[in-house]
Design a protein around this motif. Structure first.
Motif, short mmCIF file in Angstrom:
data_model
loop_
_atom_site.label_atom_id
_atom_site.label_comp_id
_atom_site.label_asym_id
_atom_site.label_seq_id
_atom_site.Cartn_x
_atom_site.Cartn_y
_atom_site.Cartn_z
N THR A 43 0.79 -1.15 -0.28
CA THR A 43 0.03 0.08 -0.03
C THR A 43 0.85 1.45 -0.25
O THR A 43 1.95 1.31 0.34
CB THR A 43 -0.84 0.02 1.33
OG1 THR A 43 -0.11 -0.09 2.59
CG2 THR A 43 -1.83 -0.97 1.32
N GLN A 50 -5.11 9.29 -1.74
CA GLN A 50 -4.83 8.09 -2.24
C GLN A 50 -4.36 7.13 -0.98
O GLN A 50 -3.87 6.28 -1.21
CB GLN A 50 -3.88 8.04 -3.33
CG GLN A 50 -4.10 8.81 -4.48
CD GLN A 50 -5.24 8.16 -5.31
OE1 GLN A 50 -5.68 6.97 -5.10
NE2 GLN A 50 -5.92 8.92 -6.12
N ASP A 51 -4.51 7.56 0.31
CA ASP A 51 -3.99 6.89 1.43
C ASP A 51 -4.37 5.54 1.61
O ASP A 51 -5.60 5.19 1.45
CB ASP A 51 -4.23 7.74 2.58
CG ASP A 51 -3.21 7.16 3.77
OD1 ASP A 51 -2.13 7.24 3.73
OD2 ASP A 51 -3.72 6.49 4.73
N GLN A 53 -4.26 3.26 -0.63
CA GLN A 53 -4.38 2.42 -1.95
C GLN A 53 -2.99 1.60 -2.25
O GLN A 53 -1.85 2.03 -1.81
CB GLN A 53 -4.67 3.53 -3.06
CG GLN A 53 -5.86 4.22 -2.81
CD GLN A 53 -7.12 3.18 -2.95
OE1 GLN A 53 -7.27 2.29 -4.13
NE2 GLN A 53 -7.98 3.25 -1.86
N GLU A 57 -2.90 0.49 -8.27
CA GLU A 57 -4.26 0.91 -8.19
C GLU A 57 -3.96 2.54 -8.56
O GLU A 57 -4.83 3.28 -9.39
CB GLU A 57 -5.05 0.95 -6.67
CG GLU A 57 -5.40 -0.59 -6.72
CD GLU A 57 -5.99 -0.79 -5.30
OE1 GLU A 57 -6.81 -1.86 -5.28
OE2 GLU A 57 -5.93 0.11 -4.46
N ILE A 58 -2.77 3.29 -7.88
CA ILE A 58 -2.74 4.73 -8.02
C ILE A 58 -2.28 4.89 -9.46
O ILE A 58 -2.79 5.80 -10.15
CB ILE A 58 -1.80 5.52 -7.04
CG1 ILE A 58 -2.58 5.04 -5.64
CG2 ILE A 58 -1.59 7.09 -7.44
CD1 ILE A 58 -1.48 5.55 -4.65
N GLN A 61 -5.11 4.46 -12.29
CA GLN A 61 -5.99 5.33 -12.18
C GLN A 61 -5.46 6.79 -12.86
O GLN A 61 -6.13 7.30 -13.54
CB GLN A 61 -6.51 5.92 -10.50
CG GLN A 61 -7.50 7.04 -10.58
CD GLN A 61 -7.97 7.25 -9.24
OE1 GLN A 61 -7.69 6.49 -8.26
NE2 GLN A 61 -8.14 8.55 -8.97
N THR A 278 4.50 11.73 -3.49
CA THR A 278 3.67 12.86 -3.61
C THR A 278 4.73 14.01 -4.03
O THR A 278 4.34 14.69 -4.81
CB THR A 278 3.26 13.37 -1.98
OG1 THR A 278 2.32 12.46 -1.50
CG2 THR A 278 2.45 14.73 -2.18
#
Length: 305
Positions: A43, A50-51, A53, A57-58, A61, A278
């Motif tokens: 994760t 997006q915490d 995920q 998955e990020i 997307q 980030t």
């Protein structure tokens, strides 16, 4: 030229750069090998919105959002060679194709060099970790360790008591000064000079470590700062300058993510001493805008050395 901008690297930095260029209606190619540095983590944490995920998955997307723009292409391929072609750049891909672009963004990330310790690689990204801000909270304030590979271990060990009782393993690598020992002890850090020889438990879980004298130390997580290097050598081929970072070299860029080579930009972990999802995405946003402005204001690369 085939494209306005070619972006080498399809993770957070590369996709964020591509988004800015797509919204400027530029023809963009993103090259993605599908091997991001964060692929070992279950994760992602601390990424606003997006915490929790998974990194995959990020990325999926972001890529889906990006591919809604008609001027963007994403290709599952890496680049083997890169060269200046006067008005832009030419890349030889590992699928046998050749592509050209007016500008080049390098966002292919870094590679971690892990120590050869039994049980360590099987746990990398799960219970053997590098960033407490990314993964420390999930350890639930259980005992944690720091495996010393360099002086950075002192910094990690000073931080980690906020996430759990901490032991620093000096590994015959770190010679602590009296001042460092005093500071660590003031933070409640235990110092173990007997080297770790093996990680214990049912991987990827971690129950503890075994020391050279046979003793075992219970741990839920083990932190280290591995040596890093660029994931490929395209920047070297192009002649980009590098800086010396705390764990290894990274591409030198200015405030607008411009490298020492005109027309070449760099973003993400590849161009920063601080690895962070980030920050990589934010750097990509800045890089995309910078590359777009270059197409307008520095349009003639052939006149620049």
């Amino acid at each position: 030229m085939d494209f306005d901008v070619i972006i080498v690297g399809g993770s957070f930095a590369g996709l964020s750069a591509a988004m800015q260029l797509a919204r400027a209606r530029k023809d963009v190619l993103v090259l993605d090998t599908g091997q991001p540095r964060n692929r070992f983590a279950a994760t992602s944490h601390g990424f606003p919105g997006q915490d929790g995920q998974t990194p995959a998955e990020i990325k999926e997307q972001l890529q889906a959002e990006l591919c809604a723009y008609p001027t963007v292409s994403v290709r599952q391929a890496g680049a083997r060679r890169a060269e200046r072609t006067g008005a832009g750049f030419a890349l030889a891909l590992d699928d046998g194709n050749r592509v050209t672009g007016r500008r080049l963004v390098l966002a292919y990330g870094m590679r971690d060099s892990l120590p050869d310790l039994p049980g360590l690689r099987d746990r990398w990204g799960a219970t053997v970790l590098h960033c407490p801000y990314c993964h420390g909270y999930e350890l639930g304030q259980q005992p944690v360790g720091v495996l010393a590979l360099s002086e950075l271990a002192v910094h990690q060990a000073m931080l980690l008591p906020d996430w759990g009782p901490t032991t620093l393993f000096t590994q015959d690598t770190l010679a602590l000064t009296p001042e460092q020992r005093s500071a660590l002890q003031a933070r409640g850090v235990s110092i173990e000079d007997t080297p770790v020889t093996e990680l214990l438990g049912d991987a990827p879980a971690l129950s503890g470590v075994r020391l050279a004298d046979g003793c075992e130390v219970p741990l839920a997580g083990l932190f280290l700062a591995p040596r890093t290097s660029p994931a490929c050598d395209l920047a070297d081929q192009l002649g980009c300058a590098f800086e010396d970072g705390p764990t290894g070299p990274y591409i030198a860029v200015d405030a607008m993510k411009v490298t020492s080579v005109p027309g070449v930009f760099a973003a993400g972990d590849l161009a920063s001493p601080v690895p962070n999802a980030t920050l990589a995405a934010a750097a990509g946003v800045l890089t995309g805008g910078s590359a777009h402005r270059s197409l307008i204001f520095d349009h003639d690369l052939s006149s620049q050395s």
